[in-house]
Write a protein that holds these residues in place. Structure first.
Motif, PDB file in Angstrom:
ATOM      1  N   ALA A 258       0.834  -1.207   0.000  1.00 60.93           N
ATOM      2  CA  ALA A 258       0.000   0.000   0.000  1.00 60.93           C
ATOM      3  C   ALA A 258       0.868   1.256   0.000  1.00 60.93           C
ATOM      4  CB  ALA A 258      -0.923  -0.006   1.213  1.00 60.93           C
ATOM      5  N   ARG A 259       1.962   1.240   0.759  1.00 63.76           N
ATOM      6  CA  ARG A 259       2.848   2.402   0.775  1.00 63.76           C
ATOM      7  C   ARG A 259       3.470   2.646  -0.598  1.00 63.76           C
ATOM      8  NH1 ARG A 259       8.105   3.111   4.694  1.00 63.76           N
ATOM      9  NH2 ARG A 259       8.698   1.174   3.636  1.00 63.76           N
ATOM     10  N   ALA A 260       3.651   1.564  -1.367  1.00 62.01           N
ATOM     11  CA  ALA A 260       4.224   1.693  -2.715  1.00 62.01           C
ATOM     12  C   ALA A 260       3.207   2.190  -3.733  1.00 62.01           C
ATOM     13  CB  ALA A 260       4.792   0.351  -3.162  1.00 62.01           C
ATOM     14  N   GLY A 261       1.944   2.353  -3.315  1.00 58.50           N
ATOM     15  CA  GLY A 261       0.936   2.920  -4.200  1.00 58.50           C
ATOM     16  C   GLY A 261      -0.058   1.947  -4.785  1.00 58.50           C
ATOM     17  N   HIS A 262       0.056   0.655  -4.450  1.00 53.88           N
ATOM     18  CA  HIS A 262      -0.904  -0.319  -4.960  1.00 53.88           C
ATOM     19  C   HIS A 262      -2.249  -0.170  -4.246  1.00 53.88           C
ATOM     20  CE1 HIS A 262       1.961  -2.498  -7.432  1.00 53.88           C
ATOM     21  NE2 HIS A 262       2.822  -2.481  -6.429  1.00 53.88           N
ATOM     22  N   GLN A 263      -3.296  -0.578  -4.917  1.00 55.24           N
ATOM     23  CA  GLN A 263      -4.640  -0.564  -4.340  1.00 55.24           C
ATOM     24  C   GLN A 263      -4.814  -1.876  -3.567  1.00 55.24           C
ATOM     25  OE1 GLN A 263      -7.781   0.333  -7.123  1.00 55.24           O
ATOM     26  NE2 GLN A 263      -9.371  -0.452  -5.758  1.00 55.24           N
ATOM     27  N   VAL A 264      -4.609  -1.833  -2.279  1.00 54.88           N
ATOM     28  CA  VAL A 264      -4.530  -3.045  -1.464  1.00 54.88           C
ATOM     29  C   VAL A 264      -5.806  -3.254  -0.669  1.00 54.88           C
ATOM     30  CG1 VAL A 264      -3.282  -4.201   0.398  1.00 54.88           C
ATOM     31  CG2 VAL A 264      -2.026  -2.877  -1.307  1.00 54.88           C
ATOM     32  N   SER A 265      -6.278  -4.489  -0.691  1.00 57.15           N
ATOM     33  CA  SER A 265      -7.402  -4.920   0.143  1.00 57.15           C
ATOM     34  C   SER A 265      -6.933  -6.085   0.997  1.00 57.15           C
ATOM     35  CB  SER A 265      -8.589  -5.366  -0.719  1.00 57.15           C
ATOM     36  OG  SER A 265      -9.031  -4.334  -1.567  1.00 57.15           O
ATOM     37  N   VAL A 266      -7.512  -6.200   2.192  1.00 56.04           N
ATOM     38  CA  VAL A 266      -7.158  -7.305   3.074  1.00 56.04           C
ATOM     39  C   VAL A 266      -8.417  -7.990   3.577  1.00 56.04           C
ATOM     40  CG1 VAL A 266      -4.987  -6.235   3.815  1.00 56.04           C
ATOM     41  CG2 VAL A 266      -7.061  -5.877   5.167  1.00 56.04           C
ATOM     42  N   ILE A 267      -8.321  -9.308   3.681  1.00 56.29           N
ATOM     43  CA  ILE A 267      -9.346 -10.086   4.357  1.00 56.29           C
ATOM     44  C   ILE A 267      -8.852 -10.315   5.775  1.00 56.29           C
ATOM     45  CG2 ILE A 267     -10.551 -12.298   4.468  1.00 56.29           C
ATOM     46  CD1 ILE A 267     -11.518 -10.642   2.209  1.00 56.29           C
ATOM     47  N   ALA A 268      -9.555  -9.763   6.717  1.00 52.10           N
ATOM     48  CA  ALA A 268      -9.180  -9.882   8.126  1.00 52.10           C
ATOM     49  C   ALA A 268     -10.445 -10.164   8.932  1.00 52.10           C
ATOM     50  CB  ALA A 268      -8.493  -8.608   8.612  1.00 52.10           C
ATOM     51  N   ARG A 269     -10.290 -10.233  10.250  1.00 47.44           N
ATOM     52  CA  ARG A 269     -11.452 -10.522  11.080  1.00 47.44           C
ATOM     53  C   ARG A 269     -11.245  -9.967  12.481  1.00 47.44           C
ATOM     54  NH1 ARG A 269     -10.599 -17.098  11.803  1.00 47.44           N
ATOM     55  NH2 ARG A 269      -8.603 -16.981  12.896  1.00 47.44           N
ATOM     56  N   GLY A 270     -12.329  -9.931  13.232  1.00 51.26           N
ATOM     57  CA  GLY A 270     -12.271  -9.571  14.642  1.00 51.26           C
ATOM     58  C   GLY A 270     -11.742  -8.177  14.908  1.00 51.26           C
ATOM     59  N   ALA A 271     -11.008  -8.064  16.022  1.00 57.83           N
ATOM     60  CA  ALA A 271     -10.497  -6.771  16.460  1.00 57.83           C
ATOM     61  C   ALA A 271      -9.485  -6.200  15.471  1.00 57.83           C
ATOM     62  CB  ALA A 271      -9.861  -6.914  17.842  1.00 57.83           C
ATOM     63  N   HIS A 272      -8.733  -7.061  14.808  1.00 58.54           N
ATOM     64  CA  HIS A 272      -7.749  -6.591  13.815  1.00 58.54           C
ATOM     65  C   HIS A 272      -8.452  -5.904  12.659  1.00 58.54           C
ATOM     66  CE1 HIS A 272      -3.896  -6.347  11.893  1.00 58.54           C
ATOM     67  NE2 HIS A 272      -4.168  -7.231  10.943  1.00 58.54           N
ATOM     68  N   LEU A 273      -9.524  -6.503  12.180  1.00 58.76           N
ATOM     69  CA  LEU A 273     -10.319  -5.907  11.111  1.00 58.76           C
ATOM     70  C   LEU A 273     -10.871  -4.554  11.545  1.00 58.76           C
ATOM     71  CD1 LEU A 273     -11.964  -5.879   8.461  1.00 58.76           C
ATOM     72  CD2 LEU A 273     -13.661  -7.330   9.607  1.00 58.76           C
ATOM     73  N   GLN A 274     -11.442  -4.506  12.729  1.00 60.36           N
ATOM     74  CA  GLN A 274     -12.046  -3.267  13.211  1.00 60.36           C
ATOM     75  C   GLN A 274     -11.013  -2.155  13.350  1.00 60.36           C
ATOM     76  OE1 GLN A 274     -15.276  -3.056  13.426  1.00 60.36           O
ATOM     77  NE2 GLN A 274     -15.266  -0.885  14.022  1.00 60.36           N
ATOM     78  N   ALA A 275      -9.834  -2.510  13.865  1.00 63.40           N
ATOM     79  CA  ALA A 275      -8.786  -1.506  14.048  1.00 63.40           C
ATOM     80  C   ALA A 275      -8.295  -0.959  12.712  1.00 63.40           C
ATOM     81  CB  ALA A 275      -7.628  -2.110  14.837  1.00 63.40           C
ATOM     82  N   ILE A 276      -8.141  -1.830  11.724  1.00 61.43           N
ATOM     83  CA  ILE A 276      -7.698  -1.376  10.400  1.00 61.43           C
ATOM     84  C   ILE A 276      -8.730  -0.436   9.792  1.00 61.43           C
ATOM     85  CG2 ILE A 276      -7.195  -2.124   8.038  1.00 61.43           C
ATOM     86  CD1 ILE A 276      -6.077  -4.710   9.214  1.00 61.43           C
ATOM     87  N   ARG A 277      -9.997  -0.772   9.949  1.00 60.05           N
ATOM     88  CA  ARG A 277     -11.054   0.085   9.407  1.00 60.05           C
ATOM     89  C   ARG A 277     -11.064   1.458  10.069  1.00 60.05           C
ATOM     90  NH1 ARG A 277     -16.129  -4.230   9.115  1.00 60.05           N
ATOM     91  NH2 ARG A 277     -15.853  -4.821   6.919  1.00 60.05           N
TER      92      ARG A 277
END
Length: 330
Positions: free
Chosen positions: A21-40
């Motif tokens: 993502a820092r390099a400029g790519h359009q990045v998506s992640v599949i995550a769950r739980g508290a990790h998902l919520q924190a990233i959002r």
């Protein structure tokens, strides 16, 4: 820039997502739980030494929300990959490559080989072959010690990392070179003509560190200070070299270098991290499957057999004790 989905944003997946993502790519992640919520809510935070940054990535627990991708990188633990195969299809166009980056023997290992072991089923019921398929599969071996230190925050231990890409069928393809160009310089990608060599080179490290750290709840550097444990590590390394050789993979005679690296490692291997977090362990892919290969080839592995038996007994006893103290359900 490319649309890249990281399926399984654990420690390694989060490192890759942050750097891409820092390099400029359009990045998506599949995550769950508290990790998902924190990233959002706060983005994905990365740190390694003095290099600390936060990136915004699209995060979801539903692959269908992310749409078709240019590349999918699957960093799920080996025992969870098959269950996600159908969901992963929502990310795939006709020619979308899927890079599988797991520890242990990958599901595609025996594909296209003249050798197989009847007792080992790396792809139960052919789920991955059916829903993902070998033609779109790219093998990946990663050396990147990392850890999720809190939800939304990943730490890489040391700034050096290696990412090896290879075709399951061998050779250096145009697809591999295109992926290397796409992912570099965000990730230090090396294309190799024989990815199975890298599988065994990583297995040798994983098996040694996983067995001993899981049994002792100790870091590799602490284990190597004990001469008896160091001897056990040396014996496991030698047994893995012998197993690989039985399947025509010749590992280099760099045992002392491996032991030195373990002696300097203050990073908890992924299996120890999973044990301490009460998560399922990659026992089958990292240990049991390799033991089965040894037995099929007639390779003697007394140290591996003894240590693995102790690990399995520990897990059985831990499950029994946990069940005994669990509060009654209502």
């Amino acid at each position: 820039m490319a649309k890249i989905a990281i399926y399984g944003a654990g420690a390694v997946g989060s490192v890759m997502a942050a750097k891409l993502a820092r390099a400029g790519h359009q990045v998506s992640v599949i995550a769950r739980g508290a990790h998902l919520q924190a990233i959002r809510e706060h983005g994905l935070q990365y740190s390694a030494g003095y290099d600390t940054f936060t990136v915004d990535v699209t995060a979801s627990d539903n692959a269908a929300e992310l749409g078709v991708q240019d590349v999918v990188i699957c960093t799920l633990k080996a025992h969870t990959v098959a269950a996600s195969a159908l969901s992963m299809r929502a990310l795939l166009a006709q020619d979308t490559p899927v890079i599988f980056a797991q520890n242990g023997l990958p599901w595609w290992y025996f594909s296209g080989q003249n050798v197989s072991v009847a007792d080992i089923d790396l792809d139960p019921h052919g789920v991955l072959a059916r829903y993902i398929g070998l033609p779109r599969t790219v093998g990946c071996i990663i050396h990147c010690p990392s850890q999720l230190v809190s939800p939304g925050v990943v730490k890489q231990h040391g700034e050096a990392a290696c990412y090896y890409l290879g075709e399951p069928g061998g050779d250096v393809s145009a697809r591999l070179l295109k992926l290397q160009s796409m992912l570099s310089p965000a990730l230090p990608v090396t294309v190799v003509p024989d990815i199975r060599f890298e599988v065994w080179r990583k297995l040798r490290i994983n098996m040694t560190s996983s067995l001993l750290t899981t049994l002792t709840l100790s870091l590799p550097a602490d284990i190597m200070k004990n001469q008896t444990l160091r001897l056990l590590a040396r014996q496991v390394l030698a047994e893995v070299v012998a197993i690989a050789a039985a399947y025509d993979v010749r590992l280099p005679p760099d045992e002392e270098d491996v032991l030195l690296n373990l002696s300097q490692s203050l990073h908890a291997p992924s299996m120890l991290q999973d044990l301490l977090a009460a998560r399922p362990l990659e026992i089958d892919a990292q240990l049991i499957s390799v033991q089965q290969m040894a037995r099929a080839a007639g390779v003697s592995t007394p140290t591996l057999d003894g240590l693995l038996a102790l690990v399995l007994q520990r897990l059985t006893a831990t499950a029994r004790h946990t069940s005994a103290v669990a509060p009654p359900t209502t």
